[in-house]
Design a protein around this motif. Structure first.
Motif, PDB file in Angstrom:
ATOM      1  N   VAL A  13     -74.926 -11.505 -15.339  1.00  0.00           N
ATOM      2  CA  VAL A  13     -75.842 -10.382 -15.539  1.00  0.00           C
ATOM      3  C   VAL A  13     -75.089  -9.234 -16.196  1.00  0.00           C
ATOM      4  O   VAL A  13     -74.128  -8.714 -15.636  1.00  0.00           O
ATOM      5  N   GLN A  14     -75.536  -8.843 -17.366  1.00  0.00           N
ATOM      6  CA  GLN A  14     -74.844  -7.807 -18.131  1.00  0.00           C
ATOM      7  C   GLN A  14     -75.634  -6.506 -18.158  1.00  0.00           C
ATOM      8  O   GLN A  14     -75.796  -5.888 -19.196  1.00  0.00           O
ATOM      9  N   THR A  15     -76.136  -6.113 -17.021  1.00  0.00           N
ATOM     10  CA  THR A  15     -76.869  -4.851 -16.910  1.00  0.00           C
ATOM     11  C   THR A  15     -76.598  -4.236 -15.547  1.00  0.00           C
ATOM     12  O   THR A  15     -76.036  -4.892 -14.670  1.00  0.00           O
ATOM     13  N   ASN A  16     -76.971  -3.016 -15.375  1.00  0.00           N
ATOM     14  CA  ASN A  16     -76.796  -2.345 -14.083  1.00  0.00           C
ATOM     15  C   ASN A  16     -77.795  -2.891 -13.071  1.00  0.00           C
ATOM     16  O   ASN A  16     -78.935  -3.195 -13.421  1.00  0.00           O
ATOM     17  N   VAL A  17     -77.351  -2.984 -11.844  1.00  0.00           N
ATOM     18  CA  VAL A  17     -78.168  -3.548 -10.771  1.00  0.00           C
ATOM     19  C   VAL A  17     -78.113  -2.605  -9.569  1.00  0.00           C
ATOM     20  O   VAL A  17     -77.054  -2.078  -9.247  1.00  0.00           O
ATOM     21  N   LEU A  18     -79.251  -2.419  -8.931  1.00  0.00           N
ATOM     22  CA  LEU A  18     -79.314  -1.658  -7.693  1.00  0.00           C
ATOM     23  C   LEU A  18     -79.740  -2.599  -6.579  1.00  0.00           C
ATOM     24  O   LEU A  18     -80.791  -3.225  -6.656  1.00  0.00           O
ATOM     25  N   VAL A  19     -78.912  -2.694  -5.557  1.00  0.00           N
ATOM     26  CA  VAL A  19     -79.243  -3.494  -4.376  1.00  0.00           C
ATOM     27  C   VAL A  19     -79.529  -2.509  -3.254  1.00  0.00           C
ATOM     28  O   VAL A  19     -78.663  -1.724  -2.871  1.00  0.00           O
ATOM     29  N   VAL A  20     -80.756  -2.541  -2.750  1.00  0.00           N
ATOM     30  CA  VAL A  20     -81.162  -1.620  -1.689  1.00  0.00           C
ATOM     31  C   VAL A  20     -81.351  -2.390  -0.393  1.00  0.00           C
ATOM     32  O   VAL A  20     -82.105  -3.351  -0.345  1.00  0.00           O
ATOM     33  N   SER A  21     -80.646  -1.968   0.632  1.00  0.00           N
ATOM     34  CA  SER A  21     -80.844  -2.530   1.968  1.00  0.00           C
ATOM     35  C   SER A  21     -81.943  -1.728   2.648  1.00  0.00           C
ATOM     36  O   SER A  21     -81.764  -0.543   2.905  1.00  0.00           O
ATOM     37  N   VAL A  22     -83.063  -2.362   2.898  1.00  0.00           N
ATOM     38  CA  VAL A  22     -84.113  -1.737   3.704  1.00  0.00           C
ATOM     39  C   VAL A  22     -83.820  -2.200   5.119  1.00  0.00           C
ATOM     40  O   VAL A  22     -83.987  -3.375   5.448  1.00  0.00           O
ATOM     41  N   THR A  23     -83.358  -1.267   5.943  1.00  0.00           N
ATOM     42  CA  THR A  23     -82.737  -1.670   7.193  1.00  0.00           C
ATOM     43  C   THR A  23     -82.968  -0.650   8.304  1.00  0.00           C
ATOM     44  O   THR A  23     -83.478   0.437   8.059  1.00  0.00           O
ATOM     45  N   HIS A  24     -82.573  -1.024   9.481  1.00  0.00           N
ATOM     46  CA  HIS A  24     -82.619  -0.128  10.635  1.00  0.00           C
ATOM     47  C   HIS A  24     -81.379   0.752  10.686  1.00  0.00           C
ATOM     48  O   HIS A  24     -81.281   1.658  11.492  1.00  0.00           O
ATOM     49  N   SER A  25     -80.416   0.487   9.805  1.00  0.00           N
ATOM     50  CA  SER A  25     -79.147   1.191   9.796  1.00  0.00           C
ATOM     51  C   SER A  25     -79.059   2.110   8.576  1.00  0.00           C
ATOM     52  O   SER A  25     -79.859   2.008   7.660  1.00  0.00           O
ATOM     53  N   SER A  26     -78.080   2.972   8.555  1.00  0.00           N
ATOM     54  CA  SER A  26     -77.890   3.820   7.380  1.00  0.00           C
ATOM     55  C   SER A  26     -76.829   3.239   6.450  1.00  0.00           C
ATOM     56  O   SER A  26     -76.481   3.842   5.448  1.00  0.00           O
ATOM     57  N   GLN A  27     -76.336   2.048   6.776  1.00  0.00           N
ATOM     58  CA  GLN A  27     -75.325   1.374   5.973  1.00  0.00           C
ATOM     59  C   GLN A  27     -75.885   0.072   5.404  1.00  0.00           C
ATOM     60  O   GLN A  27     -76.672  -0.602   6.065  1.00  0.00           O
ATOM     61  N   PRO A  28     -75.465  -0.296   4.168  1.00  0.00           N
ATOM     62  CA  PRO A  28     -75.897  -1.595   3.627  1.00  0.00           C
ATOM     63  C   PRO A  28     -75.463  -2.733   4.546  1.00  0.00           C
ATOM     64  O   PRO A  28     -74.422  -2.658   5.196  1.00  0.00           O
ATOM     65  N   GLN A  29     -76.258  -3.766   4.589  1.00  0.00           N
ATOM     66  CA  GLN A  29     -75.959  -4.919   5.414  1.00  0.00           C
ATOM     67  C   GLN A  29     -74.867  -5.765   4.764  1.00  0.00           C
ATOM     68  O   GLN A  29     -74.659  -5.723   3.554  1.00  0.00           O
ATOM     69  N   THR A  30     -74.152  -6.552   5.552  1.00  0.00           N
ATOM     70  CA  THR A  30     -73.044  -7.373   5.067  1.00  0.00           C
ATOM     71  C   THR A  30     -73.475  -8.272   3.916  1.00  0.00           C
ATOM     72  O   THR A  30     -72.773  -8.396   2.919  1.00  0.00           O
ATOM     73  N   GLU A  31     -74.646  -8.891   4.033  1.00  0.00           N
ATOM     74  CA  GLU A  31     -75.126  -9.785   2.980  1.00  0.00           C
ATOM     75  C   GLU A  31     -75.304  -9.026   1.669  1.00  0.00           C
ATOM     76  O   GLU A  31     -75.019  -9.535   0.595  1.00  0.00           O
ATOM     77  N   ASP A  32     -75.795  -7.796   1.762  1.00  0.00           N
ATOM     78  CA  ASP A  32     -76.011  -6.990   0.564  1.00  0.00           C
ATOM     79  C   ASP A  32     -74.686  -6.564  -0.054  1.00  0.00           C
ATOM     80  O   ASP A  32     -74.552  -6.516  -1.279  1.00  0.00           O
ATOM     81  N   THR A  33     -73.708  -6.267   0.752  1.00  0.00           N
ATOM     82  CA  THR A  33     -72.390  -5.893   0.255  1.00  0.00           C
ATOM     83  C   THR A  33     -71.781  -7.055  -0.518  1.00  0.00           C
ATOM     84  O   THR A  33     -71.195  -6.869  -1.588  1.00  0.00           O
ATOM     85  N   ARG A  34     -71.947  -8.257  -0.008  1.00  0.00           N
ATOM     86  CA  ARG A  34     -71.454  -9.460  -0.689  1.00  0.00           C
ATOM     87  C   ARG A  34     -72.163  -9.643  -2.025  1.00  0.00           C
ATOM     88  O   ARG A  34     -71.542  -9.956  -3.028  1.00  0.00           O
ATOM     89  N   LEU A  35     -73.451  -9.391  -2.044  1.00  0.00           N
ATOM     90  CA  LEU A  35     -74.238  -9.517  -3.266  1.00  0.00           C
ATOM     91  C   LEU A  35     -73.792  -8.484  -4.299  1.00  0.00           C
ATOM     92  O   LEU A  35     -73.591  -8.806  -5.465  1.00  0.00           O
ATOM     93  N   VAL A  36     -73.606  -7.258  -3.873  1.00  0.00           N
ATOM     94  CA  VAL A  36     -73.173  -6.191  -4.778  1.00  0.00           C
ATOM     95  C   VAL A  36     -71.831  -6.536  -5.419  1.00  0.00           C
ATOM     96  O   VAL A  36     -71.632  -6.355  -6.616  1.00  0.00           O
ATOM     97  N   SER A  37     -70.910  -7.044  -4.635  1.00  0.00           N
ATOM     98  CA  SER A  37     -69.585  -7.358  -5.170  1.00  0.00           C
ATOM     99  C   SER A  37     -69.616  -8.511  -6.168  1.00  0.00           C
ATOM    100  O   SER A  37     -68.694  -8.668  -6.962  1.00  0.00           O
ATOM    101  N   ALA A  38     -70.670  -9.306  -6.169  1.00  0.00           N
ATOM    102  CA  ALA A  38     -70.781 -10.428  -7.107  1.00  0.00           C
ATOM    103  C   ALA A  38     -71.215  -9.987  -8.501  1.00  0.00           C
ATOM    104  O   ALA A  38     -70.930 -10.665  -9.486  1.00  0.00           O
ATOM    105  N   PHE A  39     -71.893  -8.854  -8.605  1.00  0.00           N
ATOM    106  CA  PHE A  39     -72.373  -8.373  -9.903  1.00  0.00           C
ATOM    107  C   PHE A  39     -71.294  -7.542 -10.590  1.00  0.00           C
ATOM    108  O   PHE A  39     -70.585  -6.771  -9.942  1.00  0.00           O
ATOM    109  N   PRO A  40     -71.182  -7.667 -11.939  1.00  0.00           N
ATOM    110  CA  PRO A  40     -70.200  -6.860 -12.666  1.00  0.00           C
ATOM    111  C   PRO A  40     -70.447  -5.353 -12.532  1.00  0.00           C
ATOM    112  O   PRO A  40     -69.512  -4.574 -12.472  1.00  0.00           O
ATOM    113  N   SER A  41     -71.717  -4.952 -12.498  1.00  0.00           N
ATOM    114  CA  SER A  41     -72.032  -3.530 -12.419  1.00  0.00           C
ATOM    115  C   SER A  41     -73.213  -3.320 -11.473  1.00  0.00           C
ATOM    116  O   SER A  41     -74.367  -3.365 -11.887  1.00  0.00           O
TER     117      SER A  41
END
Length: 109
Positions: free
Chosen positions: A37-65
């Motif tokens: 993927v050669q574009t900017n990506v926003l991953v939003v955790s809709v959650t009960h917490s104020s921090q991104p979930q572990t799965e989302d953090t893993r997903l974010v780190s997989a994208f170049p941007s």
């Protein structure tokens, strides 16, 4: 999950959710295609917490941007149409504004 695993279709707030759909969704791996993927990506955790979930953090780190945000919303799965999604819209709008260098006043919603 047990019912889906055993092959049953479950009722998801009045909508049938069959095992085939469950398996299809379970097998989607965005981290596999993320490096292409050669574009900017926003991953939003809709959650009960104020921090991104572990799965989302893993997903974010997989994208170049990719950026990661977390937003707290009241449980919505049985309140479709009755939940204020303003926090989700605002966090997305802010990300788009920062990405495009335009002001909020220039965006017509």
């Amino acid at each position: 999950i047990e019912k889906l695993e055993s092959g049953e279709t479950i009722d998801f707030d009045g909508h049938p959710f069959p095992q085939k759909l469950y398996r299809t969704l379970l097998n989607i791996d965005l981290t596999r295609v993320a490096p292409t993927v050669q574009t900017n990506v926003l991953v939003v955790s809709v959650t009960h917490s104020s921090q991104p979930q572990t799965e989302d953090t893993r997903l974010v780190s997989a994208f170049p941007s990719a950026d990661s945000k977390a937003v707290r919303l009241q449980p919505f799965w049985n309140l479709i149409g009755y939940v204020d999604s303003t926090p989700l819209r605002e966090i997305t709008l802010e990300w788009l504004i920062n990405l495009s260098n335009v002001s909020k006043l220039e965006i017509k919603l």
